[in-house]
Enzyme design. Structure first.
Site, PDB file in Angstrom:
ATOM      1  N   CYS A   1     -14.687   5.323 -16.363  1.00  0.00           N
ATOM      2  CA  CYS A   1     -15.062   4.335 -17.682  1.00  0.00           C
ATOM      3  C   CYS A   1     -13.797   4.144 -18.424  1.00  0.00           C
ATOM      4  CB  CYS A   1     -16.174   4.683 -18.413  1.00  0.00           C
ATOM      5  SG  CYS A   1     -17.892   4.864 -17.415  1.00  0.00           S
TER       6      CYS A   1
ATOM      7  N   ASN B   1      -2.690  -4.688  15.829  1.00  0.00           N
ATOM      8  CA  ASN B   1      -2.891  -3.526  16.547  1.00  0.00           C
ATOM      9  C   ASN B   1      -3.217  -3.629  18.012  1.00  0.00           C
ATOM     10  OD1 ASN B   1      -2.560  -2.479  14.017  1.00  0.00           O
ATOM     11  ND2 ASN B   1      -4.377  -1.081  14.080  1.00  0.00           N
TER      12      ASN B   1
ATOM     13  N   CYS C   1      -7.267  10.277  14.580  1.00  0.00           N
ATOM     14  CA  CYS C   1      -7.053   9.811  15.631  1.00  0.00           C
ATOM     15  C   CYS C   1      -6.486  10.770  16.523  1.00  0.00           C
ATOM     16  CB  CYS C   1      -6.236   8.423  15.273  1.00  0.00           C
ATOM     17  SG  CYS C   1      -5.783   7.546  16.808  1.00  0.00           S
TER      18      CYS C   1
END
Length: 706
Positions: A94, A347, A621
């Site tokens: 905040c 990609n 990956c």
């Protein structure tokens, strides 16, 4: 959870004094002896709460009077005790300091107190906590932000930041109440401060151990790169061990760059211009192909380019674009009457780009520019039909985004693209096609199960999500984005978002702890740590912490294709343990987690290794992890020696076939160059627009004569 030191009766008396004194107003009903005897919907409960009274009173006032009334409420607020204003009770992110605590009273009803160092924010906090205190937890958790719209405290009345704080306060209250009634899941995380890292959980420890690399390896790498004038471009998804060494070496050798796939080729060209004789590419094969093609286009054919493995470094998404179904998808696009454009994700291989452009006018895109590419294409070419691929999740997310965009005002739409209105967005939706059989294994498992866990346990955190995640995570991140607590985009967008939030925290005069859910590949943590620690050290702030949450579990998943040929980190070569149905921690069948769009199966990998998990999301990956330090040193050591002849298998794939008299590399490079033109001018290049219209005219002539 902290509990106020004041007795409950005293807190209730204080709250009652702050309520609107309306003639004939319905007072909140008294709690019955047992919460179990009370059955009511959230809507009914809210109607009987002080929220109705606040709405009636504030709704009858003009803007100035409304703000004055909120300030009056703030001044009469009991607030919180100083002992309760601790970091554990802070509402994160905040613009002012805000504290919130929650507890259950003896009847099992929620009791909230909140406070702020901003008077207006304190008044808004008081309105919210008084309105919701006394609800049963089940009713409380069903309350939506729209319930507070009748208060008239939106961004048209208070500053946008305070309106957002109000929404964030509700989300934080929801999280605090959940912790009172059930045990929430906890993902591994890494707590970053200016000079320290604190990993929580085995997965986070595995990521953190390489963030301070071996000095000997760094020295060795700097020496060989500088001696032989070798540049290195690597993707954000590299293994932390590799990234740690590269990041440290980059401080002494400027021709090392870690980035997303788009920037890799650009940086390689700059390295060649500054005298590098070879470029080592740490990524999957389409990345090294793109680097080779862009270097050739820029006139640097003499600069060598090397991959980091003799075997193919695959990619599930790139492979989807090589399939027969994708060819059929493009043939369908080419056969339709009228102007057509194929927007292909970067990609993908050069071969995909070349063959696609031969069938349909094609431009590449990235996750960062795809929205503007599509909007501009529809604005620039009347009656266009657009075909996007191959990432199915990104395509669905785009369709969802544009459908939501169609409900915005024309003014709001114009801020996103000046040439569009509600009418033009609605008109383009039926002409937007998305391929349905392609996905990235890294993002595939951020589906419904992990999204539910993130929403429940980390609903008040900052949420980052790559544009390639499934729709459930995309929707959650977009909702967080509306509260300025989320981002959906590329890896660079995610890194920039985190940096922006750290910058905002640094500019505040009080301590802060930010919690960020990393909705993409875990390899980004190296770049995140370096960016965050660099900013905190530069600002001299030791009182700010950033917690990066990995929505993953420690178990690994790899593809069966990779495991058959590669030794994955953390386990023996070729190991495939169990079946996907056994991964469900409750013993059930994980079902849809087992197959990517297009049919590529996902199997559990070596226990304790890195990879995807059915319990969490996608950790790492497996293809990217084929890029090792050992391979990098092998390439560098052999370059410029008689051993260079042994590096033939490390070169990017050479395509010998021609398409309409042009090489695959040349033809595949054209859609990339169209994207470069778009990025410079924010419009489709004239050559591409002419190509679209000429092919449409040719189809029309053929149809007329047949």
């Amino acid at each position: 959870m902290q509990v106020s030191a004041r007795p409950l009766a005293q807190r209730r008396q204080c709250q009652a004094q702050q309520l609107p004194q309306l003639r004939g107003a319905t007072r909140p009903r008294k709690a019955r002896a047992s919460a179990a005897t009370v059955e009511s919907s959230a809507a009914t409960a809210l109607k009987q709460s002080p929220l109705q009274q606040y709405a009636e009173e504030l709704g009858s006032l003009d803007t100035k009077q409304r703000l004055q009334r909120v300030l009056q409420i703030a001044r009469s607020s009991c607030g919180m005790s100083e002992q309760a204003k601790i970091s554990d009770n802070r509402v994160m992110g905040c613009t002012a300091q805000v504290w919130l605590e929650a507890s259950l009273d003896p009847n099992g009803r929620v009791q909230l107190t909140a406070d702020s160092d901003s008077e207006l924010t304190r008044g808004m906090c008081t309105v919210l906590t008084n309105s919701l205190s006394g609800l049963l937890p089940d009713d409380f958790l069903q309350v939506e932000p729209s319930a507070f719209a009748p208060l008239g405290l939106g961004p048209n009345v208070v500053t946008p930041s305070r309106a957002i704080n109000f929404a964030n306060l509700l989300e934080t209250a929801r999280k605090r109440v959940l912790t009172l009634v059930e045990r929430l899941p906890s993902f591994p995380s890494l707590l970053i401060s200016a000079d320290a890292l604190e990993p929580q959980g085995d997965f986070a420890k595995a990521q953190a151990q390489f963030l301070k690399p071996d000095a000997g390896q760094v020295d060795r790498l700097v020496q060989v790169l500088s001696d032989k004038k070798i540049g290195v471009v690597a993707h954000f998804y590299m293994d932390p061990e590799v990234q740690g060494v590269l990041s440290q070496a980059a401080e002494r050798w400027p021709h090392i760059n870690i980035s997303d796939s788009l920037a890799m080729a650009d940086r390689a060209v700059k390295m060649a211009e500054e005298g590098c004789k070879a470029i080592a590419v740490l990524g999957v094969d389409f990345m090294s192909e793109n680097v080779r093609a862009i270097l050739d286009e820029a006139g640097h054919r003499n600069v060598e380019v090397y991959r980091m493995a003799e075997a193919e470094i695959g990619c599930s998404l790139a492979e989807a674009a090589e399939s027969d179904s994708y060819t059929q998808y493009l043939q369908q696009a080419a056969s339709r009457p009228g102007p057509a454009l194929h927007v292909v994700y970067i990609n993908t291989s050069l071969r995909t780009k070349a063959h696609a452009h031969n069938l349909v006018p094609t431009i590449t895109c990235t996750s960062g520019n795809v929205v503007q590419t599509i909007l501009q294409a529809f604005a620039q070419v009347p009656d266009l039909t657009l075909w996007y691929g191959p990432d199915t999740y990104m395509g669905r997310n785009l369709a969802q985004m544009f459908t939501s965009m169609a409900s915005l005002s024309n003014e709001a739409i114009a801020e996103l693209h000046p040439a569009h209105t509600q009418a033009t967005i609605k008109a383009m939706l039926p002409r937007l096609h998305c391929f349905q059989e392609g996905a990235c294994i890294v993002h595939h498992l951020f589906g419904s199960e992990v999204t539910q866990l993130v929403q429940k346990a980390y609903g008040d955190a900052f949420l980052t999500a790559h544009f390639e995640v499934p729709g459930e995570m995309f929707t959650l991140a977009m909702a967080a984005r509306e509260r300025e607590r989320g981002v959906v985009g590329s890896t660079s967008d995610i890194l920039g978002f985190i940096a922006k939030k750290v910058k905002a925290a640094v500019e505040m005069p009080f301590p802060e702890r930010l919690q960020v859910v990393l909705g993409t590949e875990s390899g980004m943590i190296t770049s995140i740590v370096r960016r965050v620690q660099g900013m905190l050290r530069e600002a001299g702030r030791s009182d700010i912490q950033v917690e990066i949450v990995f929505p993953v579990a420690s178990e690994a998943i790899s593809t069966d294709q990779t495991l058959q040929s590669q030794s994955m980190p953390g386990g023996p070569q070729g190991t495939v343990e169990g079946s996907l149905s056994s991964l469900d921690p409750q013993g059930g069948n994980s079902g849809s987690l087992g197959t990517l769009p297009g049919g590529l199966s996902v199997l559990p990998g070596p226990a304790g290794g890195e990879g995807c998990s059915a319990e969490g999301g996608c950790a790492s990956c497996p293809f990217m992890k084929m890029n090792t330090l050992e391979a990098l040193f092998k390439v560098c050591d052999r370059f410029g020696t008689p051993g260079q002849a042994l590096l033939e298998a490390y070169r990017p794939k050479q395509y010998t076939q021609l398409i309409n008299g042009r090489s695959i590399a040349e033809a595949g490079c054209e859609p990339i160059l169209h994207m470069r033109g778009f990025q410079r001018s924010k419009a489709l290049p004239a050559a591409l627009e002419a190509d679209i219209k000429q092919r449409a005219a040719s189809i029309a002539r053929s149809a007329a004569t047949s």
